[in-house]
Design a protein around this motif. Structure first.
Motif, short mmCIF file in Angstrom:
data_model
loop_
_atom_site.label_atom_id
_atom_site.label_comp_id
_atom_site.label_asym_id
_atom_site.label_seq_id
_atom_site.Cartn_x
_atom_site.Cartn_y
_atom_site.Cartn_z
N PHE A 126 84.51 -23.82 12.09
CA PHE A 126 83.16 -23.46 11.65
C PHE A 126 82.76 -24.31 10.45
N TRP A 127 83.67 -24.46 9.50
CA TRP A 127 83.42 -25.30 8.32
C TRP A 127 83.01 -26.71 8.74
N LYS A 128 83.77 -27.27 9.67
CA LYS A 128 83.49 -28.64 10.11
C LYS A 128 82.11 -28.76 10.75
N LYS A 129 81.71 -27.74 11.49
CA LYS A 129 80.38 -27.78 12.13
C LYS A 129 79.27 -27.75 11.08
N CYS A 130 79.42 -26.92 10.07
CA CYS A 130 78.42 -26.88 9.00
C CYS A 130 78.42 -28.19 8.22
N LEU A 131 79.60 -28.76 8.03
CA LEU A 131 79.72 -30.05 7.33
C LEU A 131 79.02 -31.15 8.13
N GLU A 132 79.24 -31.17 9.44
CA GLU A 132 78.61 -32.17 10.31
C GLU A 132 77.09 -32.04 10.30
N ASN A 133 76.61 -30.84 10.07
CA ASN A 133 75.17 -30.59 10.04
C ASN A 133 74.57 -30.88 8.67
N GLU A 137 93.21 -30.71 0.31
CA GLU A 137 94.34 -29.84 -0.01
C GLU A 137 94.18 -29.13 -1.34
N GLU A 138 93.19 -29.53 -2.13
CA GLU A 138 93.02 -28.94 -3.46
C GLU A 138 92.07 -27.74 -3.47
N GLN A 139 91.48 -27.40 -2.31
CA GLN A 139 90.50 -26.32 -2.26
C GLN A 139 90.84 -25.34 -1.12
N VAL A 140 90.52 -24.06 -1.36
CA VAL A 140 90.61 -23.06 -0.30
C VAL A 140 89.22 -22.44 -0.12
N MET A 141 88.99 -21.85 1.05
CA MET A 141 87.66 -21.30 1.35
C MET A 141 87.38 -20.05 0.52
N TYR A 142 86.15 -19.91 0.12
CA TYR A 142 85.64 -18.72 -0.54
C TYR A 142 85.73 -17.55 0.43
N VAL A 143 86.12 -16.39 -0.08
CA VAL A 143 86.45 -15.25 0.78
C VAL A 143 85.30 -14.83 1.68
N TRP A 144 84.05 -14.85 1.18
CA TRP A 144 82.94 -14.40 2.02
C TRP A 144 82.67 -15.36 3.17
N PHE A 145 82.78 -16.66 2.91
CA PHE A 145 82.56 -17.64 3.97
C PHE A 145 83.59 -17.45 5.08
N ASP A 146 84.81 -17.25 4.68
CA ASP A 146 85.92 -17.04 5.64
C ASP A 146 85.76 -15.73 6.41
N ALA A 147 85.51 -14.62 5.69
CA ALA A 147 85.57 -13.29 6.31
C ALA A 147 84.48 -13.08 7.36
N LEU A 148 83.28 -13.57 7.10
CA LEU A 148 82.18 -13.37 8.04
C LEU A 148 82.47 -13.98 9.41
N ILE A 149 83.27 -15.02 9.42
CA ILE A 149 83.55 -15.74 10.67
C ILE A 149 84.41 -14.90 11.62
N ASN A 150 85.01 -13.80 11.11
CA ASN A 150 85.80 -12.94 11.99
C ASN A 150 84.96 -12.38 13.13
N TYR A 151 83.65 -12.24 12.91
CA TYR A 151 82.78 -11.67 13.94
C TYR A 151 82.78 -12.52 15.21
N GLN A 170 73.53 -15.16 8.58
CA GLN A 170 72.55 -15.67 9.54
C GLN A 170 72.30 -17.16 9.32
N SER A 171 72.24 -17.59 8.07
CA SER A 171 72.03 -19.02 7.81
C SER A 171 73.26 -19.83 8.22
N MET A 172 74.44 -19.26 8.04
CA MET A 172 75.66 -19.95 8.48
C MET A 172 75.68 -20.12 10.00
N LEU A 173 75.25 -19.08 10.71
CA LEU A 173 75.19 -19.18 12.17
C LEU A 173 74.21 -20.26 12.63
N ILE A 174 73.05 -20.29 11.98
CA ILE A 174 72.05 -21.31 12.34
C ILE A 174 72.62 -22.70 12.09
N SER A 175 73.32 -22.86 10.96
CA SER A 175 73.91 -24.15 10.62
C SER A 175 74.92 -24.60 11.67
#
Length: 473
Positions: A108-115, A222-236, A272-277
């Motif tokens: 999901f991160w990569k898709k938002c990055l590509e966009n 390797e120096e960064q980890v995902m913010y908890v909200w960005f990660d958790a929402l993707i469980n849906y 919702q904005s993450m999904l659109i991205s």
């Protein structure tokens, strides 16, 4: 009737504390909705689980002298225990530490990055660890988060990745305009529209690993980890097998989501904005509950007014606890309870209501011969209408009203005064049929009680029935 696929998900509660009554309300409401959908013959996915990353969890693990993974592996059992405690019918339990979820989050991160929606910058912000969210001055009260007033707001200055939330203001407003009933909750759609109209600020979606290592690794950094909200929402979507299982995802997405009012911004705008991205469909429905207060005050250990789900089950039993929580008005502002109100609700509606009605009718029916009754095959119209609109507390009220009406008919007709057994049977037949319909309607709230009543009253010879609900001592 054409059957369909239906998907409902709770939020994933943070695992840094035991399950509270507010989450029990959330997951039971989802359970009632899922059981209704199964009654329609629909194929249902019902997801819940635990949100296991982030600073709050990491700090608790360090304080306990455990690794974060060992800490979450212990606490997850408290949440899994709710299934038996509350007789939940969920199909999936997602842990954000699951490997498939972590892989989905990275995709999901990569898709938002590509966009073009992820970038890196240095910044300074005010941060509430309790909410795991950045706060603006306008959101603070005397320098504190109103939801976590005992916690100190942290000033953070570091280099993180950001999501271009600001880019999606117009698309979000268009979403709310074209789906005016997307958000079900008293004034909540209007509230999120006002928030988005006020302008959106890009939000941080990573943390420096050397400071806070407990999170999903950011792809190719390797120096960064995902913010908890960005990660958790993707469980849906990860629970549906996204992005690998395209067939299952296409069949069940988008979802109905249920959450508390403190999740409004995350569920209705950020996600919702993450999904659109990521070029995915936005959510089908977002159900927003208020908070539970006790005698007008927020539950807290210091006040000694915390009510845990297990406390209610110990006092009232599992089935009655489901019934009581179903009576909390959904999608409104805060619901205020007291132990006395809960006891009064139990006594009025179950002991003196349904339980007494069943005992009276069973005793009367045991004195006559009744024609065999056919089992109900569908919900009563008012019940079905309320369930279709996700109004579970309203649906329960139709049952309570039905019990009251049947009690009134019984008192008015007084079949116990009828000496002719055929005439008495004729009086009782429609009353027992109505009771069976009530029992059928009851099954999404009290499946065991529903089965007991239907089994008892649909048999060829009805015997007296012991009280279903004990009086409180």
């Amino acid at each position: 009737m054409l059957m369909a696929n239906f998907y409902i998900t709770t939020t994933l509660p943070y695992i840094n504390a035991k399950p509270h009554l507010g989450f029990a309300w959330e997951i039971l409401t989802a359970d009632f909705i899922a059981r209704y959908q199964r009654l329609l013959g629909n194929s249902v996915i019902f997801n819940t689980g635990t949100d296991e990353h982030g600073q709050k969890v990491y700090q608790k693990a360090v304080a306990a002298g455990l690794s974060a993974q060992a800490y979450t592996d212990q606490l997850v059992n408290d949440f899994k225990a709710l299934k038996e405690l509350l007789d939940l019918s969920y199909t999936d339990f997602t842990r954000t530490t699951d490997k498939n979820h972590q892989a989905a989050a990275q995709t999901f991160w990569k898709k938002c990055l590509e966009n073009g929606d992820i970038y890196k910058k240095k910044y300074q912000s005010k941060y509430c660890v309790g909410c795991e969210l950045e706060k603006t001055d306008s959101e603070l009260v005397e320098g504190h988060c109103p939801l976590h007033p005992q916690q100190t707001i942290e000033i953070r200055e570091e280099e993180n990745y950001f999501f271009r939330f600001s880019k999606y203001q117009e698309q979000l407003l268009y979403l709310y305009q074209t789906q005016p009933e997307l958000i079900l909750g008293q004034g909540k759609q209007k509230e999120i529209v006002s928030f988005v109209q006020g302008g959106l600020q890009d939000f941080s979606i990573s943390r420096v690993k050397s400071k806070m290592p407990w999170g999903i690794p950011v792809p190719e950094d390797e120096e960064q980890v995902m913010y908890v909200w960005f990660d958790a929402l993707i469980n849906y979507i990860s629970v549906l097998g996204w992005p690998i299982n395209e067939k299952k995802f296409a069949e069940f997405w988008p979802a109905v989501q249920i959450c508390g009012k403190d999740n409004l911004r995350q569920q209705a705008a950020m996600w919702q904005s993450m999904l659109i991205s990521a070029n995915l469909k936005t959510s089908k429905k977002i159900l927003i509950n208020g908070f539970i207060t006790v005698n007008g005050e927020k539950m807290s250990k210091s006040l000694g007014n915390v009510i845990a789900p297990a406390d209610l089950v110990d006092k009232f039993g599992r089935e009655a606890t489901r019934f009581i929580i179903a009576g909390f008005p959904v999608y409104r502002e805060d619901v205020d309870i007291t132990p006395t109100r809960l006891e009064d609700f139990y006594t009025a509606n179950l002991v003196n209501g349904l339980g007494n009605l069943c005992s009276r009718l069973a005793k009367l029916a045991s004195t006559v011969e009744l024609a065999p009754l056919a089992a109900p095959e569908s919900l009563s119209p008012n019940m079905a209408k309320a369930c279709a609109a996700f109004q579970t507390s309203q649906a329960l009220q139709t049952i309570i009203d039905g019990i009251s009406e049947l009690d009134q008919v019984l008192s008015r007709e007084k079949p116990w005064l009828t000496t002719d057994t055929h005439a008495k049977a004729a009086q009782l037949q429609p009353l027992i049929a109505k009771l069976c319909q009530i029992a059928y309607d009851l099954q999404i709230f009290m499946p065991e009680t529903s089965h007991i009543i239907l089994t008892h009253f649909l048999r060829e010879k009805i015997e007296p029935l012991a009280p279903l609900f004990p009086r409180l001592k």
